[in-house]
Design an enzyme around this catalytic site. Structure first.
Site, mmCIF file in Angstrom:
data_model
loop_
_atom_site.group_PDB
_atom_site.id
_atom_site.type_symbol
_atom_site.label_atom_id
_atom_site.label_comp_id
_atom_site.label_asym_id
_atom_site.label_seq_id
_atom_site.Cartn_x
_atom_site.Cartn_y
_atom_site.Cartn_z
ATOM 1 C CD GLU A 51 -3.045 -0.511 0.039
ATOM 2 O OE1 GLU A 51 -3.080 -0.212 -1.176
ATOM 3 O OE2 GLU A 51 -3.585 -1.522 0.506
ATOM 4 C CB THR A 53 4.421 0.306 -2.691
ATOM 5 O OG1 THR A 53 3.323 -0.434 -3.250
ATOM 6 C CG2 THR A 53 4.599 -0.079 -1.236
ATOM 7 C CG ASP A 54 0.440 2.980 -6.608
ATOM 8 O OD1 ASP A 54 0.653 3.801 -5.690
ATOM 9 O OD2 ASP A 54 -0.643 2.926 -7.234
ATOM 10 N N GLY A 149 -16.773 5.223 -3.391
ATOM 11 C CA GLY A 149 -16.134 5.867 -2.242
ATOM 12 C C GLY A 149 -15.707 4.891 -1.166
ATOM 13 C CG LEU A 152 -13.802 -1.637 -2.278
ATOM 14 C CD1 LEU A 152 -15.133 -2.350 -2.056
ATOM 15 C CD2 LEU A 152 -12.641 -2.537 -1.839
ATOM 16 C CB SER A 153 -10.353 0.668 -7.736
ATOM 17 O OG SER A 153 -9.152 0.828 -7.078
ATOM 18 C CD GLU A 192 -7.753 7.908 -10.396
ATOM 19 O OE1 GLU A 192 -8.353 7.041 -11.067
ATOM 20 O OE2 GLU A 192 -7.554 7.785 -9.184
ATOM 21 C CG ASP A 204 -6.376 1.951 -7.681
ATOM 22 O OD1 ASP A 204 -5.714 1.173 -6.967
ATOM 23 O OD2 ASP A 204 -6.731 3.080 -7.326
HETATM 24 C C1 GLA Z 1 -5.229 4.465 -4.068
HETATM 25 C C2 GLA Z 1 -4.495 4.889 -5.323
HETATM 26 C C3 GLA Z 1 -3.434 3.867 -5.705
HETATM 27 C C4 GLA Z 1 -2.546 3.513 -4.529
HETATM 28 C C5 GLA Z 1 -3.373 3.232 -3.285
HETATM 29 C C6 GLA Z 1 -2.516 3.039 -2.057
HETATM 30 O O1 GLA Z 1 -5.945 3.306 -4.323
HETATM 31 O O2 GLA Z 1 -5.392 5.020 -6.390
HETATM 32 O O3 GLA Z 1 -2.682 4.363 -6.790
HETATM 33 O O4 GLA Z 1 -1.600 4.525 -4.295
HETATM 34 O O5 GLA Z 1 -4.302 4.266 -3.023
HETATM 35 O O6 GLA Z 1 -1.765 1.891 -2.167
#
Ligand code: GLA
Length: 420
Positions: A51, A53-54, A149, A152-153, A192, A204
């Protein structure tokens, strides 16, 4: 949503793909009095570990949810034909019936031009065009069972469903292989970041476009390479319970951006391109070199320590999966949550209560998932204990005076595709 009489808690069920497609197609017919060219869909995700880390060149390990966003779409003008400059985008959402029809010239779908949810859809058309994959005008209607919200993307699911729809409607051919899908990911990230204005990292969109059913996606954000790691919980008698805390999180607000800025500033202080370059055995040295800047040194040190240890936890987690030891990942999840709560400071009271209550009710491990500040937690539980853990979490929320949470069970599902 459904309320299971036996347990009294609320479950968010995924739609059957055919039913989801028909909902979107029916809404399209009602809105535009025409047949869509097709219906495409893309999943939300949960991240197992890795988490924040991306955006640090790190590793993460998401799976796709069975919950998807459906886009019924019809091409209204061909790309590059005479008059294409006048092409129009028209959008409607079954989730926002009061918002009516959103409409704009295709040329006006870029940064600073689109507000609200249409930014995540129209922005993809702009980003594809900016990358040389020209599209034309289109009509689209969106419907979704990805909780909004909830961390969960739902945003990425919308972007990626639009991306595969435009890809096929305009004959781009990018969705046909992983290299092309990686380019679709890039367009969705630009939509985004630049059109919707949320400075997220790309996990995501990669999950939604590049993961595989039955597998977790090990994503290396340094070079966008992936490995599909078999992820079969049922075979081990386990299930992944997702707890939507209903504490709404907002990625476009300042906290997510502040964490990203802190990491980038730390990397500059350390003279590295990204924090990925700091390995665990060099962590103490790196921390000693961090000084006060915009943030006090001790705060920056904790941010860096989270990122470096979290990347190492992804490696540990994957090694356990590779060794067939999924039952042993619980402590790694717990350590991730502690690090996100104490060092990265992106948890929320609802997330901490969810995680603690799940563990107390027998979960093998639990952690917040996604960006944090609300949203969802995940708990690894015995298949037979799913209801008991959900009831225990709901009771803990009641005791704490929180809104009732909602629950779903995550099974590693398939990526964005044409559905009908
Ligand atoms: C959100 C962002 C992702 C990532 C996470 C945390 O989901 O969209 O890019 O940074 O938070 O890991």
């Amino acid at each position: 949503m459904s309320r299971h009489a036996a347990t009294g808690v609320t479950w968010v069920d995924a739609w059957e793909p055919a039913a989801g497609a028909e909902r979107a197609a029916a809404a399209f017919r009602a809105r535009f009095d025409a047949e869509p060219d097709g219906v495409w869909s893309a999943p939300g995700r949960v991240n197992l570990i890795g988490e924040h880390t991306d955006y640090n060149g790190g590793l993460c390990l998401p799976i796709d949810l069975p919950h998807r966003t459906y886009v019924a779409l019809r091409r209204t003008s061909a790309a590059g034909t005479p008059g294409a400059a006048d092409a129009v985008v028209r959008l409607a959402s079954a989730q926002e019936p009061d918002a009516g029809l959103w409409s704009a010239p295709l040329a006006d779908t870029g940064p600073g031009r689109v507000d609200g949810w249409p930014a995540y859809a129209a922005g993809v058309a702009w980003a594809l065009g900016a990358a040389g994959h020209t599209v034309g005008g289109f009509d689209a209607v969106v419907d979704s069972c990805v909780p909004y919200g909830a961390g969960l993307s739902s945003s990425a699911a919308l972007e990626c469903a639009v991306a595969v729809a435009l890809d096929e409607a305009f004959g781009l051919g990018l969705a046909d292989d992983d290299a092309g899908r990686t380019r679709l990911v890039a367009a969705c990230i630009r939509a985004e970041n630049e059109v919707a204005g949320a400075p997220t990292g790309g996990m995501d969109q990669s999950a939604s476009l590049r993961a595989r059913a039955g597998h977790a996606l090990l994503l290396d954000t340094l070079d966008q390479s992936v490995r599909h790691v078999p992820f079969d919980l049922a075979g081990s008698g386990l299930a992944l319970l997702v707890i939507d805390t209903k504490a709404e999180h907002r990625l476009a607000d300042g906290q997510y951006a502040a964490r990203r800025t802190a990491c980038e500033a730390a990397a500059r202080q350390l003279g590295v391109a990204t924090l990925r370059e700091v390995r665990p055995d060099g962590l103490d040295d790196a921390l000693a070199r961090i000084a006060d800047a915009d943030l006090p040194a001790d705060v920056t040190r904790r941010r860096v320590r989270h990122v470096v240890t979290e990347i190492a936890r992804v490696e540990t987690f994957v090694a356990l999966l590779d060794a067939g030891r999924v039952r042993d990942v619980g402590p790694v999840m717990d350590a991730s949550h502690a690090s996100l709560r104490d060092d990265y400071e992106v948890s929320a009271p609802e997330l901490d209560v969810a995680v603690d209550a799940a563990r107390a009710a027998g979960a093998l491990g639990a952690r917040m998932t996604g960006g944090g500040f609300g949203g969802s937690a995940i708990a690894l539980v015995e298949v037979g204990a799913v209801d008991d853990v959900a009831v225990a979490v709901a009771r803990a929320f009641d005791d704490a005076g929180f809104h009732p949470p909602a629950f779903l069970v995550a099974e590693a599902s398939g990526p964005a595709s044409r559905t009908a």
